[in-house]
Scaffold this motif. Structure first.
Motif, short mmCIF file in Angstrom:
data_model
loop_
_atom_site.label_atom_id
_atom_site.label_comp_id
_atom_site.label_asym_id
_atom_site.label_seq_id
_atom_site.Cartn_x
_atom_site.Cartn_y
_atom_site.Cartn_z
N ASN A 3 0.92 -1.27 -0.02
CA ASN A 3 0.13 0.22 0.09
C ASN A 3 0.99 1.14 0.09
N LYS A 4 1.83 1.34 0.78
CA LYS A 4 2.73 2.28 0.87
C LYS A 4 3.29 2.56 -0.68
N LEU A 5 3.87 1.56 -1.36
CA LEU A 5 4.24 1.75 -2.61
C LEU A 5 3.38 2.39 -3.68
N SER A 6 2.12 1.58 -3.46
CA SER A 6 1.14 2.05 -4.16
C SER A 6 0.94 3.39 -4.06
N LYS A 7 0.81 4.22 -2.92
CA LYS A 7 0.87 5.73 -2.83
C LYS A 7 1.78 6.50 -3.23
N GLU A 8 2.97 5.73 -3.07
CA GLU A 8 4.01 6.52 -3.71
C GLU A 8 4.03 6.62 -5.23
N ILE A 9 3.73 5.53 -5.79
CA ILE A 9 3.55 5.64 -7.27
C ILE A 9 2.58 6.44 -7.73
N HIS A 10 1.37 6.26 -7.09
CA HIS A 10 0.12 7.31 -7.64
C HIS A 10 0.74 8.37 -7.33
N GLN A 11 1.40 8.95 -6.19
CA GLN A 11 1.86 10.35 -6.23
C GLN A 11 2.82 10.72 -7.36
N ASN A 12 3.44 9.95 -7.54
CA ASN A 12 4.61 10.20 -8.55
C ASN A 12 3.73 10.63 -9.95
N ASN A 13 2.68 9.76 -10.12
CA ASN A 13 1.97 9.95 -11.46
C ASN A 13 1.09 11.06 -11.38
N LYS A 14 0.49 11.61 -10.34
CA LYS A 14 0.01 12.62 -10.22
C LYS A 14 0.81 14.03 -10.49
N GLU A 15 2.12 14.02 -9.79
CA GLU A 15 3.07 15.11 -10.05
C GLU A 15 3.39 15.07 -11.57
N GLU A 86 11.88 -8.02 -17.57
CA GLU A 86 11.52 -7.71 -16.25
C GLU A 86 11.00 -6.11 -16.03
N ASP A 87 11.40 -5.49 -16.76
CA ASP A 87 11.23 -3.94 -16.98
C ASP A 87 9.40 -3.95 -16.94
N GLU A 88 9.14 -4.99 -18.10
CA GLU A 88 7.63 -4.58 -18.39
C GLU A 88 6.96 -5.52 -17.26
N LEU A 89 7.30 -6.25 -16.66
CA LEU A 89 6.57 -6.91 -15.57
C LEU A 89 6.46 -5.61 -14.44
N ALA A 90 7.40 -5.10 -14.16
CA ALA A 90 7.49 -4.00 -13.15
C ALA A 90 6.46 -2.99 -13.67
N ASP A 91 6.53 -2.58 -15.00
CA ASP A 91 5.59 -1.56 -15.42
C ASP A 91 4.03 -2.16 -15.42
N THR A 92 3.82 -3.46 -15.26
CA THR A 92 2.67 -3.88 -15.17
C THR A 92 2.08 -3.71 -13.65
N MET A 93 3.12 -4.08 -12.80
CA MET A 93 2.65 -4.09 -11.52
C MET A 93 2.53 -2.39 -10.85
N ILE A 94 3.31 -1.76 -11.49
CA ILE A 94 3.30 -0.26 -11.20
C ILE A 94 1.84 0.22 -11.39
#
Length: 129
Positions: A3-15, A86-94
């Motif tokens: 959840n912490k990573l999810s929020k960090e990812i979302h905040q970056n995407n908003k920025e 591996e990068d594309e799997l990471a993109d999927t998770m992000i």
């Protein structure tokens, strides 16, 4: 941690401007699907990253990179990791984690519940494959 990573990812995407307007859930799901397809293509051409370059490892662990270190990190990433399986799997998770944070979904709890449920299911979940 999820959840912490999810929020960090979302905040970056908003920025970065991806949430200046309300997002369409169907579009966000299609973007997740596109990352899975990109992972498939990377796998088909055997584009893998087997070892993390030292500049990348150091950059991941540094809270604030100097301009020079950031430049080196980006150069190494683009040369050795970008568009790999591996990068594309990471993109999927992000993308999944971003969507979960956008919708205020407690993804970590849902994952843990599903893992427990799957432990209780029959072999191959009762299916042929």
């Amino acid at each position: 941690m999820i959840n912490k990573l999810s929020k960090e990812i979302h905040q970056n995407n908003k920025e970065k401007g991806f949430y200046e307007n309300e997002r369409n859930i169907g579009e966000l799901l299609c973007l997740i699907h596109s990352e899975v397809s990109e992972a498939l293509e990377a796998h088909r051409i055997e584009k893998h990253t087997h070892e993390m370059p030292s500049a990348i490892s150091q950059g991941i662990q540094a809270p604030n990179l100097t301009k020079e270190d950031a430049s080196l990190f980006k150069k190494e990433f683009e040369a050795k990791i970008k568009n790999s399986f591996e990068d594309e799997l990471a993109d999927t998770m992000i993308r999944i984690m971003d969507l979960a944070a956008y919708l205020n979904i407690d993804l970590e709890t849902h994952i843990l519940a599903k893992i427990q449920y799957n432990k209780l299911r029959e072999h191959k979940h009762g299916k042929k494959y």
